[in-house]
Design a protein around this motif. Structure first.
Motif, PDB file in Angstrom:
ATOM      1  N   UNK A 264      -0.760  -7.504  12.733  1.00 28.01           N
ATOM      2  CA  UNK A 264      -2.063  -8.140  13.295  1.00 28.01           C
ATOM      3  C   UNK A 264      -2.736  -8.250  12.121  1.00 28.01           C
ATOM      4  N   UNK A 265      -2.563  -7.712  10.955  1.00 24.59           N
ATOM      5  CA  UNK A 265      -3.577  -7.814   9.719  1.00 24.59           C
ATOM      6  C   UNK A 265      -2.810  -9.190   8.801  1.00 24.59           C
ATOM      7  N   UNK A 266      -1.557  -9.380   9.309  1.00 20.24           N
ATOM      8  CA  UNK A 266      -0.918 -10.827   8.485  1.00 20.24           C
ATOM      9  C   UNK A 266      -1.527 -11.793   9.420  1.00 20.24           C
ATOM     10  N   UNK A 267      -1.768 -11.767  10.658  1.00 15.34           N
ATOM     11  CA  UNK A 267      -2.199 -13.016  11.351  1.00 15.34           C
ATOM     12  C   UNK A 267      -3.715 -13.235  11.145  1.00 15.34           C
ATOM     13  N   UNK A 268      -4.533 -12.073  10.749  1.00 18.27           N
ATOM     14  CA  UNK A 268      -5.790 -12.309  10.300  1.00 18.27           C
ATOM     15  C   UNK A 268      -5.942 -12.958   9.180  1.00 18.27           C
ATOM     16  N   UNK A 269      -4.914 -12.738   8.350  1.00 14.83           N
ATOM     17  CA  UNK A 269      -4.849 -13.145   6.767  1.00 14.83           C
ATOM     18  C   UNK A 269      -4.606 -14.721   6.814  1.00 14.83           C
ATOM     19  N   UNK A 270      -3.740 -14.950   7.843  1.00 15.80           N
ATOM     20  CA  UNK A 270      -3.372 -16.485   7.964  1.00 15.80           C
ATOM     21  C   UNK A 270      -4.392 -17.242   8.518  1.00 15.80           C
ATOM     22  N   UNK A 271      -5.113 -16.564   9.390  1.00 13.83           N
ATOM     23  CA  UNK A 271      -6.489 -17.440  10.106  1.00 13.83           C
ATOM     24  C   UNK A 271      -7.340 -17.421   8.927  1.00 13.83           C
ATOM     25  N   UNK A 282     -16.925 -13.349   3.653  1.00 13.92           N
ATOM     26  CA  UNK A 282     -17.657 -12.331   4.627  1.00 13.92           C
ATOM     27  C   UNK A 282     -16.723 -11.753   5.530  1.00 13.92           C
ATOM     28  N   UNK A 283     -15.700 -12.388   6.029  1.00 12.63           N
ATOM     29  CA  UNK A 283     -14.741 -11.805   6.971  1.00 12.63           C
ATOM     30  C   UNK A 283     -14.142 -10.435   6.227  1.00 12.63           C
ATOM     31  N   UNK A 284     -13.793 -10.613   5.029  1.00 14.56           N
ATOM     32  CA  UNK A 284     -13.159  -9.495   4.377  1.00 14.56           C
ATOM     33  C   UNK A 284     -13.941  -8.318   4.369  1.00 14.56           C
ATOM     34  N   UNK A 285     -15.161  -8.637   4.479  1.00 14.21           N
ATOM     35  CA  UNK A 285     -16.071  -7.068   4.611  1.00 14.21           C
ATOM     36  C   UNK A 285     -15.903  -6.344   5.978  1.00 14.21           C
ATOM     37  N   UNK A 286     -15.079  -6.794   6.916  1.00 16.20           N
ATOM     38  CA  UNK A 286     -14.836  -6.413   8.220  1.00 16.20           C
ATOM     39  C   UNK A 286     -13.486  -5.889   8.220  1.00 16.20           C
ATOM     40  N   UNK A 287     -13.400  -4.690   8.984  1.00 15.58           N
ATOM     41  CA  UNK A 287     -12.059  -3.938   8.963  1.00 15.58           C
ATOM     42  C   UNK A 287     -11.477  -4.090  10.455  1.00 15.58           C
ATOM     43  N   UNK A 288     -10.082  -4.107  10.582  1.00 17.64           N
ATOM     44  CA  UNK A 288      -9.638  -4.244  12.080  1.00 17.64           C
ATOM     45  C   UNK A 288      -9.657  -2.893  12.637  1.00 17.64           C
ATOM     46  N   UNK A 309     -11.558  -6.707  17.718  1.00 16.34           N
ATOM     47  CA  UNK A 309     -12.727  -5.879  17.191  1.00 16.34           C
ATOM     48  C   UNK A 309     -12.725  -5.482  15.787  1.00 16.34           C
ATOM     49  N   UNK A 310     -13.629  -5.777  14.948  1.00 18.75           N
ATOM     50  CA  UNK A 310     -13.514  -5.521  13.680  1.00 18.75           C
ATOM     51  C   UNK A 310     -15.082  -4.963  13.427  1.00 18.75           C
ATOM     52  N   UNK A 311     -15.084  -3.904  12.298  1.00 18.86           N
ATOM     53  CA  UNK A 311     -16.306  -3.185  12.056  1.00 18.86           C
ATOM     54  C   UNK A 311     -16.605  -3.413  10.676  1.00 18.86           C
ATOM     55  N   UNK A 312     -17.908  -3.427  10.244  1.00 17.81           N
ATOM     56  CA  UNK A 312     -18.419  -3.797   9.025  1.00 17.81           C
ATOM     57  C   UNK A 312     -18.746  -2.542   8.373  1.00 17.81           C
ATOM     58  N   UNK A 360     -19.433 -20.177  12.429  1.00 21.33           N
ATOM     59  CA  UNK A 360     -18.930 -20.048  11.032  1.00 21.33           C
ATOM     60  C   UNK A 360     -17.718 -19.444  11.330  1.00 21.33           C
ATOM     61  N   UNK A 361     -17.086 -18.741  11.929  1.00 26.45           N
ATOM     62  CA  UNK A 361     -15.652 -18.115  11.993  1.00 26.45           C
ATOM     63  C   UNK A 361     -14.780 -18.934  12.852  1.00 26.45           C
ATOM     64  N   UNK A 362     -15.050 -20.290  12.964  1.00 23.85           N
ATOM     65  CA  UNK A 362     -14.036 -20.867  13.904  1.00 23.85           C
ATOM     66  C   UNK A 362     -12.783 -21.463  12.731  1.00 23.85           C
TER      67      UNK A 362
END
Length: 469
Positions: A264-271, A282-288, A309-312, A360-362
């Motif tokens: 899942x983390x690889x998918x988020x990195x691709x996105x 900005x996205x990097x400040x949140x964790x899965x 669901x991600x949390x900052x 902004x996260x599109x």
């Protein structure tokens, strides 16, 4: 199959207007009233079944059950049927980036990146380049079908359609006289929405508008967070509500092809690579934290959809993303397809082109299932100031005001991606096109009712299985 003009765009406004007026010789505006399918029209239930074959089989009874509820709900799920019907008609060739599914419930209040409330289109699963009138016809027919559901008279139905199409025509002609930058930066915020109406709305319409704005401001990501998650021994996690929301941990024995094989983390990195650099930061400040499958909408039921669901900083700093499968547009067989090798990118590119204020996260990504099949997804925030239309609570005057707003908003979207000078010149200053679409919308609403009856018959005979949720 439609043939969009590939000739260079005429350089002067006069030449562009003349190119639009010339189309009238090939396709008079009054001709848009016509819709008369012959015996060769494919079985509508078969069209839906063919579309369902590419989706999660276990969820199809939910889709059919929702479409069975009413002709309006059927219409929301029948974009593929109408695409087939529109593709068989003569068209103008005056191309725009189409929404592809421009029914009235796909127009709503949204949050802009600057935290302003704007009115815009909010569904782009079927977006693709095509003739401008396809979107206008789908929108017009949706108002007749919605009006019939509420028991409005034929006159009230026709008024809603006429006002919708007139608002589209007048605003596209307004854009024809504007500078390119002014067209691009146009947006329909609360103040602008009032100026789009020809006559002051009734007290009821004003009250409904105020209520809609207030409701939209409560539909925040924090509201979604409180509704969709709970505190567990491991921390905040999605609350199971199968089959509508099923956490990944509970899908072990579910349909194999629905499971992502990729980490899942690889998918988020691709996105993340599809985002601009500052948004990646900005996205990097949140964790899965958690992942769940979600059943969405009517037309989208069965397409794979995940909520993330991600949390900052802590549990009071959430971000919920929705990753929704993007399949080929229902318009593709009738337009020659598109240029994208990733259907998620098609959706995102179309949305950014015609929506005035995109999330902004599109972004988009590609996921490999454990069945070995790759699938395309687009990603955005699950909810952020979204005000959804509720026509079942409106009187005819309120619905007519909403029709004007939808028509004007669609014109703004088309002016960004097409040639408003040519389209405006084709439509002209008179109401021939408006009157033609009033007739078309009534005829197509009749067809939609026959198609809905065909689904009812398929359920009665056992050809289709439904589930109510």
């Amino acid at each position: 199959m439609t043939t969009l003009s590939t000739a260079p765009t005429p350089r002067t406004p006069t030449e562009r207007a003349e190119s639009g007026r010339r189309v009238r010789g090939r396709l008079p505006r009054s001709a848009h009233a016509q819709f008369a399918p012959d015996a060769s029209r494919p079985d509508p239930v078969g069209v839906i079944e063919a579309q369902s074959a590419r989706r999660v089989r276990a969820l199809m009874p939910i889709r059919y059950g929702r479409m069975l509820e009413s002709p309006f709900r059927f219409y929301r799920g029948a974009a593929a049927i109408m695409a087939m019907d529109l593709g068989a008609l003569p068209d103008t060739g005056l191309g725009v980036q189409l929404c592809g599914d421009a029914h009235l419930l796909n127009f709503r209040l949204l949050a802009s990146p600057e935290r302003h409330l704007v009115f815009d289109i909010d569904d782009f699963d079927e977006t693709l380049a095509g003739p401008f009138e396809w979107d206008v016809k789908r929108l017009a027919a949706s108002f007749v079908i919605a009006c019939r559901a509420e028991g409005f008279s034929t006159r009230e139905q026709d008024t809603a359609v006429r006002e919708c199409v007139r608002a589209y025509r007048q605003r596209i002609r307004e854009f024809a006289g504007m500078r390119t930058f002014d067209i691009w930066y146009a947006r329909d915020d609360a103040d602008r929405m009032r100026t789009l109406l020809d006559t002051p709305p009734s007290k009821e319409a004003r009250q409904r508008g105020d209520e809609a704005r207030a409701r939209a401001l409560t539909r925040t990501h924090m509201q979604a967070y409180e509704k969709l998650t709970r505190v567990t021994d491991e921390g905040r996690r999605f609350t199971p509500d199968p089959p509508l929301i099923t956490p990944l941990r509970d899908l072990v024995d579910d349909v194999a092809e629905d499971m992502p094989e990729n980490d899942i983390r690889a998918i988020l990195e691709s996105y993340a690579r599809s985002l601009s650099s500052e948004r990646r930061h900005l996205l990097a400040n949140y964790r899965l934290v958690d992942l769940a499958r979600k059943v969405v909408g009517v037309s989208s039921v069965g397409t794979r959809c995940w909520i993330v669901l991600m949390l900052g900083r802590d549990d009071d700093d959430p971000l919920i993303l929705q990753a929704k499968e993007a399949q080929e547009s229902v318009l593709a067989p009738f337009t020659g397809g598109g240029r994208y090798d990733n259907q998620g990118r098609r959706v995102v590119s179309g949305q950014r082109l015609i929506q005035s204020a995109s999330d902004i996260f599109l972004g988009w990504t590609h996921v490999l299932g454990i069945d070995g099949r790759g699938r395309d997804f687009y990603v955005r925030q699950l909810r952020d100031w979204k005000g959804i239309a509720r026509p079942e609570t409106w009187d005819p005057d309120v619905l007519t005001v909403f029709a004007q707003l939808c028509g004007a908003s669609l014109a703004r979207a088309h002016a960004r991606s097409g040639d408003p000078v040519a389209i405006g010149a084709y439509l002209g200053g008179g109401d021939r096109f408006d009157r033609a679409l009033v007739t078309f919308a009534q005829v197509y609403a009749d067809q939609n009712e026959r198609d809905h009856a065909a689904l009812q018959e398929a359920v009665r005979t056992g050809r289709i299985t439904t589930a109510s949720l």
